[in-house]
Design an enzyme around this catalytic site. Structure first.
Site, short mmCIF file in Angstrom:
data_model
loop_
_atom_site.label_atom_id
_atom_site.label_comp_id
_atom_site.label_asym_id
_atom_site.label_seq_id
_atom_site.Cartn_x
_atom_site.Cartn_y
_atom_site.Cartn_z
N ARG A 38 44.38 23.20 42.19
CA ARG A 38 45.29 23.05 43.33
C ARG A 38 46.07 21.74 43.29
O ARG A 38 47.22 21.70 43.72
CB ARG A 38 44.51 23.17 44.63
CG ARG A 38 44.11 24.62 44.87
CD ARG A 38 43.37 24.80 46.15
NE ARG A 38 43.45 26.20 46.58
CZ ARG A 38 42.74 26.71 47.55
NH1 ARG A 38 41.90 25.95 48.22
NH2 ARG A 38 42.87 27.98 47.88
N LYS A 200 34.48 44.52 50.37
CA LYS A 200 34.59 45.37 51.57
C LYS A 200 35.95 46.02 51.78
O LYS A 200 36.98 45.39 51.57
CB LYS A 200 34.27 44.53 52.81
CG LYS A 200 32.83 44.10 52.86
CD LYS A 200 32.58 43.28 54.09
CE LYS A 200 31.09 42.99 54.25
NZ LYS A 200 30.87 42.05 55.35
N GLY A 354 40.24 34.59 45.26
CA GLY A 354 39.41 33.57 44.64
C GLY A 354 38.44 34.12 43.61
O GLY A 354 38.29 33.57 42.51
N GLY A 377 43.77 33.75 51.15
CA GLY A 377 44.18 34.35 52.42
C GLY A 377 45.69 34.49 52.53
O GLY A 377 46.19 35.53 52.97
#
Ligand code: ADP
Ligand code: MG
Length: 397
Positions: A38, A200, A354, A377
């Site tokens: 990052r 999920k 990720g 996200g």
């Protein structure tokens, strides 16, 4: 689609104090940065600003502080030091975010110098987007730059706040991320194949729904596959499953049919009798998962089927591993998919998430991808078709 917001190229930064929100939320172990991706991702914009005579004031959050004051183990100091190491630039860390110390440090800056402020989340008002915070931060700059793609989906003080007071433009990372992750939905080279896995259905339903409006083929793997199996009337034993999401899974299958999207589900499954690093895998047809077993990976026939679909793709979007890749014996499915994407050198391959990136790193295939998103996200929200609050707050071109 071209990026519709102003960037650092569209504004004169010479001699100006440029307050830039970056995403230096890096993983730390014993005070050492274990992955500097990052920080590296922010360097092109930082370099541009330094080269163009700006005084560069950097701010970021790191980890999850309580918000009641400084927590030394979540200081941005190691990130500031890493930035200095990586660039050789004149970087000063100040252990203050917008108090007198920060002001003094910024007042003393010369063009080309960099100041890194302390973790913006040491004050809990940051996350609440308190106007006071925005005002105080904006006093440290003449121009606001947002390059923190990883937090651009959060309407928080340092992400959107200064845009109310200062001319606000994007950095290069933000521009490239948004451009890449939105343009695949505008006019993708076809066939467009999306691969969605992970744990999920519930966390990816928005992604699946939006992908079904654009893709030619949707490949499903990982833990979410078992909820789709339930929707098909299979039993799934002890596998990860979300009974409340069987109906939405059915609707996704219907939507795929209606839109002419080929929806691929695992035809065989690697099962085990428990979840753990010592678990032993066994391949069964997906329609015959024993009651006392749980699905851990896609099977070898499925891996072949998926690799074939990927081999013919012109655009690939991938989010979420195909199995519990953290355990080597259940990483074959994810590896097969990663290799298929890597082998298809003509396709544009865009990776988000990720764990998917961790898997690519594990297989040493990350450099074969066209674009790996730095934001989990935020990239998911773009793929869901949402606008990011941080981007919306910037000046239009
Ligand atoms: P990403 O971070 O790439 O978006 P997710 O966070 O959605 O991916 O999911 C990653 C997790 O899903 C991994 O920890 C992986 O172990 C888990 N997972 C994949 N397949 C299964 C499975 N069959 N059963 C349980 N968990 C799974
Ligand atoms: Mg994840």
């Amino acid at each position: 689609m071209a990026f519709e917001k102003k960037t650092v190229r569209d504004i004169d930064v010479d001699g100006k104090r440029v307050l830039m929100r970056v995403d230096f939320n890096v993983p730390l172990e014993d005070g050492k940065i274990t992955d500097d991706t990052r920080i590296k991702a922010a360097i092109p914009t930082i370099t541009y600003l330094v080269d163009h005579g700006a005084k560069v004031v950097l701010m970021s959050h790191l980890g999850r502080p309580k918000g009641d004051g400084p927590e030394p183990e979540l200081s941005l100091k190691p990130a500031a030091e890493k930035l200095a190491d990586l660039t050789g630039f004149d970087v000063t860390f100040v252990d203050d975010t917008y108090g007198d110390k920060a002001k003094k440090a910024v007042d003393a800056m010369e063009p080309g110098q960099i100041v890194v402020l302390e973790n913006v989340r040491f004050d809990k008002r940051e996350k609440k987007n308190d106007p006071e915070i925005a005002k105080k931060l904006s006093e440290l700059g003449d121009i606001f730059v947002l390059d923190a793609f990883g937090t651009a989906h959060r309407a928080q003080g340092s992400v959107v706040g200064p845009a109310a007071y200062l001319p606000a433009v994007a950095g290069f990372l933000l521009e490239k991320e948004v451009d890449t992750l939105t343009s695949i939905f505008k006019n993708p080279a076809r066939p467009f194949v999306a691969i969605v896995g992970g744990s999920k259905v519930s966390s990816k339903i928005g992604v699946l729904d939006h992908l079904l409006d654009s893709v030619d083929t949707l490949i499903i793997g990982g833990g979410m596959a078992y909820t789709f199996f339930l929707a098909k009337g299979y039993t799934v034993g002890e596998s990860l499953q979300e009974p409340d999401w069987v109906e939405p899974a059915k609707q996704m299958m219907e939507k795929a049919k209606k839109n002419g999207v080929k929806l691929l589900l695992p035809i065989d499954t690697v099962v085990a009798d428990h979840y753990g690093p010592d678990a032993v895998g066994e391949v069964v047809p997906s329609s015959a998962i024993p009651d006392d077993r749980m699905g851990m990976d896609i099977g070898p026939e499925t891996a072949k089927l998926y690799a074939d679909a990927i081999a013919g793709a012109a655009t690939v979007f991938w989010n979420g591993p195909m199995g519990v890749f953290e355990f080597d014996q259940f990483s074959d499915g994810t590896r097969a998919v990663a290799e298929a994407v890597a082998d298809n050198e003509d396709c544009t391959s865009i990776i988000g998430g990720g764990d998917s990136v961790a898997a690519l790193n594990k297989f040493a295939l990350a450099d074969k991808m066209s674009w790996i998103s730095t934001g989990g996200g935020a990239s998911m929200e773009l793929v869901e078709g949402k606008e990011l609050p941080g981007v919306e707050a910037l000046q239009d071109k």
